[in-house]
Each structure stands twice: as structure tokens, then as C-alpha cells.
Design a protein around this motif. Structure first.
Motif, PDB file in Angstrom:
ATOM      1  N   TYR A  75       7.930  14.739  -5.292  1.00 38.54           N
ATOM      2  CA  TYR A  75       6.997  14.408  -6.333  1.00 38.54           C
ATOM      3  C   TYR A  75       6.865  13.042  -6.316  1.00 38.54           C
ATOM      4  N   ALA A  76       7.726  11.941  -5.771  1.00 36.92           N
ATOM      5  CA  ALA A  76       7.585  10.558  -5.490  1.00 36.92           C
ATOM      6  C   ALA A  76       6.626  10.436  -4.342  1.00 36.92           C
ATOM      7  N   GLU A  77       6.770  11.236  -3.402  1.00 35.76           N
ATOM      8  CA  GLU A  77       5.900  11.065  -2.131  1.00 35.76           C
ATOM      9  C   GLU A  77       4.627  11.380  -2.544  1.00 35.76           C
ATOM     10  N   PHE A  78       4.497  12.519  -3.159  1.00 33.38           N
ATOM     11  CA  PHE A  78       3.117  13.042  -3.585  1.00 33.38           C
ATOM     12  C   PHE A  78       2.400  12.154  -4.402  1.00 33.38           C
ATOM     13  N   VAL A  79       3.145  11.483  -5.445  1.00 32.73           N
ATOM     14  CA  VAL A  79       2.480  10.474  -6.266  1.00 32.73           C
ATOM     15  C   VAL A  79       2.128   9.121  -5.504  1.00 32.73           C
ATOM     16  N   VAL A  80       3.016   8.588  -4.491  1.00 36.33           N
ATOM     17  CA  VAL A  80       2.546   7.413  -3.981  1.00 36.33           C
ATOM     18  C   VAL A  80       1.476   7.607  -2.945  1.00 36.33           C
ATOM     19  N   PHE A  81       1.372   8.745  -2.119  1.00 39.30           N
ATOM     20  CA  PHE A  81       0.359   9.217  -1.382  1.00 39.30           C
ATOM     21  C   PHE A  81      -1.151   9.296  -1.852  1.00 39.30           C
ATOM     22  N   ILE A  82      -1.195   9.993  -3.100  1.00 42.18           N
ATOM     23  CA  ILE A  82      -2.382  10.064  -3.818  1.00 42.18           C
ATOM     24  C   ILE A  82      -2.857   8.805  -4.441  1.00 42.18           C
ATOM     25  N   SER A  83      -1.868   7.824  -4.393  1.00 38.77           N
ATOM     26  CA  SER A  83      -2.205   6.548  -5.020  1.00 38.77           C
ATOM     27  C   SER A  83      -2.764   5.362  -3.958  1.00 38.77           C
ATOM     28  N   LEU A  84      -2.706   5.767  -2.970  1.00 38.84           N
ATOM     29  CA  LEU A  84      -3.329   4.808  -1.881  1.00 38.84           C
ATOM     30  C   LEU A  84      -4.639   4.422  -1.964  1.00 38.84           C
ATOM     31  N   TYR A  85      -5.339   5.032  -2.896  1.00 37.91           N
ATOM     32  CA  TYR A  85      -6.802   4.578  -3.386  1.00 37.91           C
ATOM     33  C   TYR A  85      -6.748   3.344  -3.929  1.00 37.91           C
ATOM     34  N   ILE A  86      -5.707   2.862  -4.688  1.00 34.64           N
ATOM     35  CA  ILE A  86      -5.777   1.968  -5.582  1.00 34.64           C
ATOM     36  C   ILE A  86      -6.317   0.576  -4.958  1.00 34.64           C
ATOM     37  N   PRO A  87      -5.987   0.049  -4.012  1.00 33.82           N
ATOM     38  CA  PRO A  87      -6.291  -1.262  -3.325  1.00 33.82           C
ATOM     39  C   PRO A  87      -7.864  -1.200  -3.016  1.00 33.82           C
ATOM     40  N   PHE A  88      -8.250  -0.033  -2.589  1.00 31.97           N
ATOM     41  CA  PHE A  88      -9.649   0.094  -2.417  1.00 31.97           C
ATOM     42  C   PHE A  88     -10.630  -0.194  -3.384  1.00 31.97           C
ATOM     43  N   ILE A  89     -10.081   0.267  -4.700  1.00 30.54           N
ATOM     44  CA  ILE A  89     -10.917   0.318  -6.040  1.00 30.54           C
ATOM     45  C   ILE A  89     -11.183  -1.345  -6.055  1.00 30.54           C
ATOM     46  N   TYR A  90     -10.322  -2.111  -6.128  1.00 33.26           N
ATOM     47  CA  TYR A  90     -10.235  -3.549  -6.631  1.00 33.26           C
ATOM     48  C   TYR A  90     -11.158  -4.103  -5.293  1.00 33.26           C
ATOM     49  N   ILE A  91     -11.393  -3.730  -4.290  1.00 31.35           N
ATOM     50  CA  ILE A  91     -12.269  -4.109  -3.270  1.00 31.35           C
ATOM     51  C   ILE A  91     -13.709  -4.366  -3.990  1.00 31.35           C
ATOM     52  N   TYR A  92     -14.133  -3.606  -4.940  1.00 27.86           N
ATOM     53  CA  TYR A  92     -15.373  -3.473  -5.687  1.00 27.86           C
ATOM     54  C   TYR A  92     -15.628  -4.744  -6.603  1.00 27.86           C
ATOM     55  N   MET A 136       9.897   5.679  -1.444  1.00 32.00           N
ATOM     56  CA  MET A 136       9.142   6.146  -2.520  1.00 32.00           C
ATOM     57  C   MET A 136       9.723   6.125  -3.848  1.00 32.00           C
ATOM     58  N   PHE A 137      10.762   6.665  -3.978  1.00 32.29           N
ATOM     59  CA  PHE A 137      11.573   6.422  -5.316  1.00 32.29           C
ATOM     60  C   PHE A 137      11.619   5.105  -5.913  1.00 32.29           C
ATOM     61  N   ASN A 138      12.160   4.364  -5.101  1.00 28.33           N
ATOM     62  CA  ASN A 138      12.321   2.824  -5.445  1.00 28.33           C
ATOM     63  C   ASN A 138      11.148   2.064  -6.000  1.00 28.33           C
ATOM     64  N   SER A 139      10.188   2.113  -4.652  1.00 23.70           N
ATOM     65  CA  SER A 139       8.994   1.526  -4.994  1.00 23.70           C
ATOM     66  C   SER A 139       8.158   2.073  -6.151  1.00 23.70           C
ATOM     67  N   GLY A 140       8.020   3.608  -6.138  1.00 24.43           N
ATOM     68  CA  GLY A 140       7.433   4.084  -7.331  1.00 24.43           C
ATOM     69  C   GLY A 140       7.643   3.700  -8.752  1.00 24.43           C
ATOM     70  N   MET A 141       9.054   3.332  -8.925  1.00 25.76           N
ATOM     71  CA  MET A 141       9.774   3.157 -10.100  1.00 25.76           C
ATOM     72  C   MET A 141       9.400   1.894 -10.386  1.00 25.76           C
ATOM     73  N   ALA A 142       9.753   1.056  -9.406  1.00 20.28           N
ATOM     74  CA  ALA A 142       9.285  -0.612  -9.602  1.00 20.28           C
ATOM     75  C   ALA A 142       7.839  -0.918  -9.988  1.00 20.28           C
ATOM     76  N   VAL A 143       7.104  -0.209  -9.406  1.00 24.92           N
ATOM     77  CA  VAL A 143       5.726  -0.783  -9.751  1.00 24.92           C
ATOM     78  C   VAL A 143       5.111  -0.124 -11.023  1.00 24.92           C
ATOM     79  N   SER A 144       5.244   1.336 -11.118  1.00 27.00           N
ATOM     80  CA  SER A 144       4.745   1.872 -12.389  1.00 27.00           C
ATOM     81  C   SER A 144       3.834   1.075 -13.539  1.00 27.00           C
TER      82      SER A 144
END
Length: 350
Positions: A146-163, A16-24
Motif C-alpha cells: 500500500y505504501a508503494e502504491f501511495v507514493v507512486f500515485i503521488s509523484l504528480y505533486i511537484p508538477f502541480i506546484y510548477i503552475y 516508502m514506509f519511512n518516507s510516506g509516514m514522515a511526509v504525510s
């Protein structure tokens, strides 16, 4: 007793650390960057860049196994001398400082420009820095949670773009490689700034609880980052015409304008508000790693004084200089090039 035992992180936190920092913040602009470099073939450099960074990450992990309870700085000090460790630590201090600075300024600009137009930028910055210090001062284990919390609450993002599927036209991607491989290959270096995970792994490796999982963890992390970039780039490319993909600023946010919900007037505004959590991954972990690198140089254990000084310096500097988006991009390219050159020169020693 292990040197960094009190701040050990799990494999999940490492990912989560590495992926979260990279995506940001790279998630917001990478479609435009790739479109300007390689047109609608811009998704191909993301794949190539991801594979290259995965290879580089595995090499880094293999190097770190020579000194499993220390960072790259400790490794260089052990095999080459303290001067080598100090040199690399100083470069990484500058790199992480620049990356965190870019992330902070980018976020402040975005919030002020799209959400809090009448609010002074310095006030937005102060509001962001208070929770930043609260989390970063507590050490890597708390930042990992905190990184785990951020990534898990952000799992909704792909579903938004489905619309946005009603406005998608896959034919925009054709023909593939219409201009040959040259534009595609020339765009690959531009993807590296978004794969900060292979750089941060140098710092995070000694903190990993089970180091046998390091190679798998960094591959998963870079794989998730690559999939995130690939997903949003393809969504933007099929939602916007080839000309629009090159001209529209922040296309990741722009495509959300096509979503109409009866209970929300501006979906993109709500998206930015929640995405601020992901933005924070570009500066909270990197500020900690910057402070960690600097305190390693001066042989101190407590990173909090350095953290307080840097945060105060950032706030004061904003009163006199507020970089533009173009200047931010220049800074991140400069910092990425600086670290890449130094890492290559040091790896050759082994």
C-alpha cells in the motif's frame, strides 16, 4: 526460520514506509512552522535536521545489527532484561498511538473544513477507519505494498506546484541569515517531529528482507523526506511574502489558489482529495506498529484484537473530544520528546 519471515518487506517498501509516514501531514504545515521559527531562513533548519536524523538513523541501524532478527525490544531484552524491553515497547506504543491519532484527527478536520463541510466529523472518521482496518489487519507486507502504491500515485505533486511559478519571487529569500544563526539553530528541533522515519526504522528493521541494504535504505528515505520538506518550504517562501508565510494557515494548500484551470474550479479541493492517500500513511502503518508493540508486551502473535480495540476507542473518543490544531501540535511535540529522551537513555547503555 526467521521470526518475522512471513511479513518481510523489500528495500523499496522500507523506503516508502519511512518516507510516506514522515511526509504525510507534516508536508502541509512545515513551511509555517519554519517561518515562525526562522523566518525566510526556515529552509536551512530542514537541511540540518535532515542531516542529523540521517546520522541518528545510521547509528540505530548499527545498533540493530547486534540482533538482526529482532526489534529494539528484543535487543534490550537480550542484553539488559525483559523489563527494559517492556518499558521501551510501552513508550513506543504510546508514541505510535499519539502519532496515528494526530494524523487521523488532522485529516478529518481538513476534509470537513475544506471538502465536506456539512458532513459530521464522526461519519468522516468511520469512513476512513473501515479501509484502515482492512489494510492494517493484513500485516506489514500488505501495508508495504500500500505504501508503494501511495507514493507512486503521488509523484504528480511537484508538477502541480510548477503552475504557481508566475507568483514566485526568489528575492523573498534574501538576505540569507539576516538574523544570524541563532534563529536557524533554535528551529532545528522543530523539524524532528517530521522525521518519524528514524523512529519507525527501529520497528521495521527485522522485517527487512535484505538487511545489508538497511543503511542505504534509511539514508534514501530520510533524503527523500528532506527534499520534500525543502521543496515545499521554498515554494511557499517564494510564493508568499515573509509576513504571509508566518500568518497563513496551511500555506501548502493556500498557494494552490493561484492556479486557474478552465475545467476545475478549485484545484486545492482536488489536491486534498488525492492527498488523503498520503495522509493515511500517518496512521495506517503507525496503528500497525502500535499494535505490534503492544502485542510484543503481552506476548501475543495476533495484532488484530488490539487494532480493533484501538480503532473503536478512537471513534468513541471523537464523540466527546475533538482536538484543535494547536492541541494536535502539542501532542506530536510531546510524543516526539518522549521517544527521543528514552532512546538516548537506552543507547547510552551500549
Amino acid at each position: 526460520m526467521k521470526k518475522y519471515k512471513l511479513n518481510e518487506i523489500t528495500m523499496m517498501q522500507y523506503i516508502m514506509f519511512n518516507s510516506g509516514m514522515a511526509v504525510s501531514f507534516a508536508f502541509i504545515d512545515i513551511p509555517t512552522i519554519m517561518a515562525n521559527k526562522a523566518g525566510t531562513d526556515g529552509w536551512i533548519p530542514i537541511l540540518i535536521g535532515g542531516l542529523v536524523t540521517m546520522l541518528a538513523s545510521v547509528i540505530i541501524i548499527q545498533l540493530m545489527k547486534r540482533y538482526p532478527d529482532g526489534t529494539l525490544f528484543d535487543l534490550l531484552t537480550h542484553y539488559v532484561g525483559r523489563w527494559a524491553g517492556i518499558t521501551v515497547a510501552a513508550i513506543f506504543t504510546i508514541y505510535f498511538l499519539l502519532f496515528s491519532y494526530v494524523g487521523i484527527v488532522y485529516t478529518v478536520r481538513l476534509i470537513k473544513g475544506r471538502l465536506l463541510i456539512e458532513t459530521p466529523a464522526i461519519l468522516i472518521l468511520v469512513m476512513l477507519m473501515i479501509p484502515t482496518y482492512t489494510i492494517a489487519r493484513s500485516g506489514l507486507r500488505i501495508i508495504g505494498r500500500y505504501a508503494e502504491f501511495v507514493v507512486f500515485i503521488s509523484l504528480y505533486i511537484p508538477f502541480i506546484y510548477i503552475y504557481t511559478y508566475k507568483n514566485m519571487h526568489p528575492l523573498f529569500l534574501l538576505p540569507i541569515l539576516k538574523d544570524g544563526w541563532q534563529p536557524v539553530l533554535s528551529a532545528v528541533p522543530s523539524t524532528f517531529f517530521g522525521y518519524i522515519g528514524f523512529v519507525s526504522s527501529i520497528i521495521l528493521y527485522p522485517f527487512l528482507k535484505n538487511k545489508k541494504q538497511a543503511s542505504a535504505a534509511i539514508l534514501i528515505s530520510n533524503g527523500l523526506t528532506m527534499l520534500a520538506y525543502l521543496f515545499i518550504t521554498l515554494v511557499c517562501f517564494v510564493s508568499l511574502s515573509p509576513d504571509e508565510s508566518m500568518k497563513i494557515h496551511q500555506p501548502t494548500i493556500y498557494v494552490l489558489k493561484s492556479i486557474e484551470l478552465s475545467f476545475i474550479e478549485q484545484v486545492e479541493g482536488l489536491f486534498i482529495a488525492f492527498y488523503t492517500f498520503i495522509f493515511s500513511m500517518s496512521w495506517i502503518p503507525t496503528l500497525f506498529m502500535m499494535a505490534f508493540s503492544f502485542t510484543w508486551i503481552i506476548r501475543k502473535q495476533d495484532h488484530r484484537p488490539t487494532l480493533r480495540a484501538v480503532i473503536a476507542l478512537i471513534v468513541v473518543s471523537m464523540l466527546f473530544f475533538f482536538p484543535t490544531y494547536d492541541q494536535l501540535l502539542t501532542l506530536i511535540k510531546l510524543s516526539s520528546l518522549l521517544v527521543a529522551m528514552k532512546c538516548v537513555s537506552n543507547w547510552k547503555r551500549y
